[in-house]
Design an enzyme around this catalytic site. Structure first.
Site, PDB file in Angstrom:
ATOM      1  N   CYS A  54      -8.862  -6.922   6.062  1.00  0.00           N
ATOM      2  CA  CYS A  54      -8.567  -5.441   5.517  1.00  0.00           C
ATOM      3  C   CYS A  54     -10.135  -5.007   5.219  1.00  0.00           C
ATOM      4  O   CYS A  54     -11.629  -6.057   5.476  1.00  0.00           O
ATOM      5  CB  CYS A  54      -8.490  -6.467   3.938  1.00  0.00           C
ATOM      6  SG  CYS A  54      -8.408  -5.714   2.299  1.00  0.00           S
TER       7      CYS A  54
ATOM      8  N   ASP B 213      -5.459 -10.390   7.498  1.00  0.00           N
ATOM      9  CA  ASP B 213      -3.998 -10.243   7.771  1.00  0.00           C
ATOM     10  C   ASP B 213      -3.838 -10.490   9.149  1.00  0.00           C
ATOM     11  O   ASP B 213      -4.489 -10.412  10.336  1.00  0.00           O
ATOM     12  CB  ASP B 213      -4.097  -8.017   8.267  1.00  0.00           C
ATOM     13  CG  ASP B 213      -4.509  -7.771   6.575  1.00  0.00           C
ATOM     14  OD1 ASP B 213      -4.675  -8.077   5.832  1.00  0.00           O
ATOM     15  OD2 ASP B 213      -5.211  -7.102   6.630  1.00  0.00           O
TER      16      ASP B 213
END
Length: 275
Positions: free
Chosen positions: A182, A189
């Site tokens: 992120c 992620d």
């Protein structure tokens, strides 16, 4: 709110945010797509792809007209042509704001969510109840068993990509090793990515090295997929290309960005086992 000037740093990402007690569509935080597209050379008036961002919502609830709670899942589809993407934490907070809101019918819930998301994204957003079925295995041929030495984890290196113009193929290659971070919180992620293409045969080892080079890279899910699409298109020169990433769930949501040349079929709506 001037959505076209929003930045990730202006959002609720990385901040302690109170649980929303009342319905509040202003919780939705749009981020303009074009800034990231400019960085990789994608012109606003000449998008090289079609596609969408498909969200799966696992935690959706509201009250019926008599105050009894209702629960459901939902699939939300944002077109890639929308001026803005919707930041994920803001989407979670917005959906939570429905928890204490009364609706006269289930259809009214869908209409309200679609209206609010469309207003923030700047284009019509599709909203339906339910989730796609679970895929039994990753699509196509997996790259993850390749015997390869890797020592670069960011930033993404498009120069790793290569293809053999003497060998023309039509195939799907996949990997569960895509990871990025992120851009605001630094949280990881994770995704399974599938690349379908027609054209010069892509070097599998170099493609895997390229995908792993996202490992320490900070960029939103949608932007990572557009970068992969652009880099593969520019460096491998396929005649047709489709890139879909199925990201794992966070906060009751997962996202599945898909970008493709206009001649490619929309991939089947499926969920990955890790989602």
């Amino acid at each position: 709110m001037d959505r076209m000037n929003n930045t990730p740093q202006d959002s609720s990402l990385g901040r302690e945010v109170a649980y929303p007690a009342h319905y509040d569509p202003t919780l939705l935080f749009p981020i303009p797509r074009q800034g990231a597209r400019d960085e990789i050379g994608i012109a606003a008036d000449a998008l090289p792809f079609v596609g969408h961002d498909r969200w799966h919502a696992y935690e959706l609830s509201w009250l019926d007209a008599r105050g009894k709670p209702r629960v459901a899942t939902a699939t939300l589809t944002v077109p890639c042509t929308s001026p803005c993407l919707i930041e994920s934490k803001s989407l979670k907070l917005y959906l939570n704001s429905l928890n204490s809101t009364r609706f006269n019918s289930d259809a009214a819930v869908l209409e309200r969510v679609a209206t609010d998301l469309s207003a923030r994204a700047g284009a019509d957003v599709g909203v339906v109840f339910g989730l796609p079925p679970m895929a039994e295995a990753p699509e196509g041929e997996s790259l993850d068993g390749l015997d390869v030495e890797i020592d670069h984890y960011g930033p993404p290196r498009a120069e790793f990509l290569a293809a053999d113009p003497e060998v023309q193929v039509e195939e799907t290659l996949s990997s569960e090793l895509l990871k990025s971070n992120c851009p605001v919180t630094g949280q990881p992620d994770w995704a399974t990515v599938a690349i379908r293409y027609r054209g010069p045969r892509i070097d599998r080892v170099e493609l895997l090295r390229y995908l792993v080079s996202f490992r320490d890279h900070a960029e939103f899910h949608e932007q990572c997929v557009e970068r992969i699409f652009h880099d593969v298109l520019m460096h491998c020169r396929p005649s047709s290309l489709s890139v879909e990433a199925r990201y794992t769930r966070r906060g009751g949501l997962d996202i599945n960005p898909w970008r493709a040349t206009g001649d490619m079929d929309v991939p089947p709506m499926m969920r990955d086992m890790r989602q």
